[in-house]
Design an enzyme around this catalytic site. Structure first.
Site, PDB file in Angstrom:
ATOM      1  N   SER A 106      -1.051   0.051 -10.400  1.00 49.53           N
ATOM      2  CA  SER A 106      -0.671   0.695  -9.146  1.00 49.53           C
ATOM      3  C   SER A 106       0.376   1.636  -9.297  1.00 49.53           C
ATOM      4  O   SER A 106       1.393   1.511 -10.489  1.00 49.53           O
ATOM      5  CB  SER A 106       0.024  -0.500  -8.212  1.00 49.53           C
ATOM      6  N   GLY A 107       0.362   2.658  -8.689  1.00 48.95           N
ATOM      7  CA  GLY A 107       1.788   3.695  -8.945  1.00 48.95           C
ATOM      8  C   GLY A 107       2.856   3.236  -8.285  1.00 48.95           C
ATOM      9  O   GLY A 107       3.987   3.663  -8.913  1.00 48.95           O
ATOM     10  N   HIS A 108       2.950   2.496  -7.120  1.00 51.92           N
ATOM     11  CA  HIS A 108       4.104   2.233  -6.501  1.00 51.92           C
ATOM     12  C   HIS A 108       5.028   1.272  -7.096  1.00 51.92           C
ATOM     13  O   HIS A 108       6.025   0.928  -6.646  1.00 51.92           O
ATOM     14  CB  HIS A 108       3.727   1.891  -5.106  1.00 51.92           C
ATOM     15  N   CYS A 129       3.031 -10.591  -2.065  1.00 53.11           N
ATOM     16  CA  CYS A 129       1.508 -10.945  -1.567  1.00 53.11           C
ATOM     17  C   CYS A 129       1.209 -12.309  -1.143  1.00 53.11           C
ATOM     18  O   CYS A 129       0.669 -12.581  -0.054  1.00 53.11           O
ATOM     19  CB  CYS A 129       0.520 -10.412  -2.592  1.00 53.11           C
ATOM     20  N   THR A 152     -13.882  11.653  -0.687  1.00 49.76           N
ATOM     21  CA  THR A 152     -13.075  12.711  -0.999  1.00 49.76           C
ATOM     22  C   THR A 152     -11.570  12.489  -1.699  1.00 49.76           C
ATOM     23  O   THR A 152     -10.973  11.443  -1.549  1.00 49.76           O
ATOM     24  CB  THR A 152     -12.419  13.357   0.216  1.00 49.76           C
ATOM     25  N   ASN A 171       3.236 -11.443 -12.590  1.00 50.83           N
ATOM     26  CA  ASN A 171       4.280 -10.931 -11.584  1.00 50.83           C
ATOM     27  C   ASN A 171       5.135 -11.710 -11.206  1.00 50.83           C
ATOM     28  O   ASN A 171       6.410 -11.358 -10.712  1.00 50.83           O
ATOM     29  CB  ASN A 171       3.298 -10.278 -10.457  1.00 50.83           C
ATOM     30  N   THR A 225      -5.044  -3.519  -6.709  1.00 49.59           N
ATOM     31  CA  THR A 225      -6.037  -4.432  -6.041  1.00 49.59           C
ATOM     32  C   THR A 225      -7.407  -3.764  -6.264  1.00 49.59           C
ATOM     33  O   THR A 225      -8.426  -4.573  -6.454  1.00 49.59           O
ATOM     34  CB  THR A 225      -5.685  -4.721  -4.588  1.00 49.59           C
ATOM     35  N   GLN A 273       2.119  -4.945 -13.973  1.00 53.49           N
ATOM     36  CA  GLN A 273       3.581  -5.106 -14.409  1.00 53.49           C
ATOM     37  C   GLN A 273       4.095  -4.655 -15.698  1.00 53.49           C
ATOM     38  O   GLN A 273       5.353  -4.895 -16.241  1.00 53.49           O
ATOM     39  CB  GLN A 273       3.989  -6.684 -13.961  1.00 53.49           C
TER      40      GLN A 273
HETATM   41  N1  PMP Z   1      -1.480  -7.183 -10.106  1.00 51.03           N
HETATM   42  C1  PMP Z   1      -0.269  -7.706 -10.137  1.00 51.03           C
HETATM   43  C2  PMP Z   1       0.030  -8.396 -11.301  1.00 51.03           C
HETATM   44  C3  PMP Z   1       0.594  -7.362  -9.190  1.00 51.03           C
HETATM   45  O1  PMP Z   1       1.917  -7.578  -9.288  1.00 51.03           O
HETATM   46  C4  PMP Z   1       0.039  -6.554  -8.156  1.00 51.03           C
HETATM   47  C5  PMP Z   1       1.160  -6.360  -6.974  1.00 51.03           C
HETATM   48  N2  PMP Z   1       2.120  -7.449  -6.266  1.00 51.03           N
HETATM   49  C6  PMP Z   1      -1.036  -6.297  -7.720  1.00 51.03           C
HETATM   50  C7  PMP Z   1      -2.001  -6.818  -8.797  1.00 51.03           C
HETATM   51  C8  PMP Z   1      -1.622  -5.621  -6.629  1.00 51.03           C
HETATM   52  O2  PMP Z   1      -1.167  -4.222  -6.488  1.00 51.03           O
HETATM   53  P1  PMP Z   1      -1.340  -3.554  -5.089  1.00 51.03           P
HETATM   54  O3  PMP Z   1      -0.807  -4.284  -3.832  1.00 51.03           O
HETATM   55  O4  PMP Z   1      -0.623  -2.325  -5.415  1.00 51.03           O
HETATM   56  O5  PMP Z   1      -2.933  -3.174  -5.140  1.00 51.03           O
END
Ligand code: PMP
Length: 377
Positions: A197-199, A321, A235, A151, A72, A180
């Protein structure tokens, strides 16, 4: 009660090794990497090492890795950074109708500020309208932003082709939201900016990076101490940055084995789900094998999701989301499906570490839920 988690496009379970690297960095390297005393210098060395490791896996230069809190932030920085930087000559951008809200909402805001945005179409096969891309590009276009993998459906957009068209017909910067794709596809395609994103790959929530190729100038969105090459002040979170490097290493090194496992899972799902009369498979065969979307013709996705959740099987109706918002999936609707399919979609998403036996359990439980729901109608 089962415990089968099939919602990995929303987030993944953090790898233990990732958590260990986070903890070690937090305890042993707690000093601020910007401090010039000995402990600060040691932290800075580790930060450089983490950046180097990530750069190696993406085959980019060390200073092309900008740590962020996730996709994001990366998407916001890439899009606003390019558009504001180039607003004197290029107030036009091009994106697709299937982007994540962290891209679409930014463009909506920019439109309100007087920028103009073209939204590219795609079809049920996930085929992006490249003619439309070509025809929309001109000398006022400063940014093209196209996601690598959708996604909700797993559509794979042709990034290399889009990049080539962009560069041939404009001087625009090319950004891709590769959230993705990273850790699921080899990243061989060209780009100027890439966010992730790492998660989504076994990393910690709140970790991520924007890869910014040298020569691309962005207007910073967070001002302060000048960290991350003046692009993201604040930081540095050394433990998160180190943990991201670990997640990247683990996911890139296991990519092939996870991919071959997930391809078997996908084949199994295609053959078994296509035999169920109520099922309409949305993800085309050429989509990412890590995402499998289908709709039930007569049952709301949210109802089936809840019934499965009560049995310990965790799937999603669409992207997490937007799944709490009412209505249909704009991603699926924009592909050309009707409101029913777009409202009834269910998404399964994988790490590639899943056991096929669990997927068989999912199919059996789904059939059972459908029998019960039919009787209740
Ligand atoms: N872009 C895509 C294609 C995603 O699938 C996601 C997470 N659903 C995001 C952006 C946003 O990632 P985050 O919530 O980790 O910032």
């Amino acid at each position: 009660m089962h415990n089968i988690y099939l919602d990995n496009a929303s987030t993944t379970k953090t790898y233990t090794e990732v958590l260990e690297s986070f903890t070690k960095a937090s305890i042993d390297y707690f000093a601020n990497p910007a401090s010039t005393h000995k402990l600060g210098l040691l932290s800075d060395e580790l930060l450089t090492k983490a950046r180097k490791q990530i750069a190696k896996y993406f085959q980019v230069k060390d200073n092309e890795v900008i740590f962020t809190s996730g996709a994001t932030e990366g998407n916001n920085l890439a899009i606003k950074g390019v558009m504001y930087q180039n607003s004197s000559w290029g107030k036009k951008a091009i994106t697709t109708k299937g982007e994540h809200p962290s891209v679409l909402k930014v463009f909506e805001e920019l439109e309100q500020e007087g920028f103009s945005v073209t939204y590219l179409d795609y079809d049920k096969e996930g085929k992006l309208d490249l003619e439309q891309l070509k025809n929309s590009l001109d000398d006022k276009t400063s940014l093209v932003s196209i996601m690598a993998i959708n996604n909700e459906t797993g559509y794979i957009f042709p990034i290399e082709e889009c990049y080539k068209i962009t560069k041939r017909y404009s001087k625009a910067i090319f950004h891709t939201d590769a959230t993705q794709a990273v850790g699921k596809e080899p990243i061989f395609f060209p780009y100027d900016l890439l966010s992730f994103s790492g998660h989504k790959i076994g990393g910690i929530k709140g970790s991520g990076a924007l890869i910014k190729k040298s020569g691309v100038t962005l207007k910073s969105q967070i001002l302060g101490g000048g960290q991350e090459f003046n692009l993201r002040s604040g930081t540095s979170s050394l433990p998160l940055d180190v943990s991201l490097a670990t997640a990247i290493r683990l996911s890139f090194n296991s990519l092939e084995s996870r991919r071959s496992n997930v391809l078997k899972i996908r084949d199994y799902l295609y053959s078994t789900l296509s035999e169920i009369e109520e099922v309409e498979i949305i993800s085309p065969k050429n989509s990412s094998p890590f995402i499998f979307s289908f709709a039930l013709k007569e049952h709301k996705g949210s109802v089936v999701m809840e019934a499965l959740s009560n049995r310990g099987i965790y799937v999603s109706t669409r992207s997490a989301c937007s799944s709490r918002e009412k209505g249909y999936s704009y991603v699926i609707k924009n592909a050309g499906y009707d409101d029913i399919v777009a409202s009834n979609a269910i998404r399964l998403s994988f790490t590639g570490n899943e056991d096929l036996e669990d997927i068989k359990i999912f199919v059996n439980e789904l059939k059972d839920c459908l029998q019960i729901l039919k009787k209740e109608r």
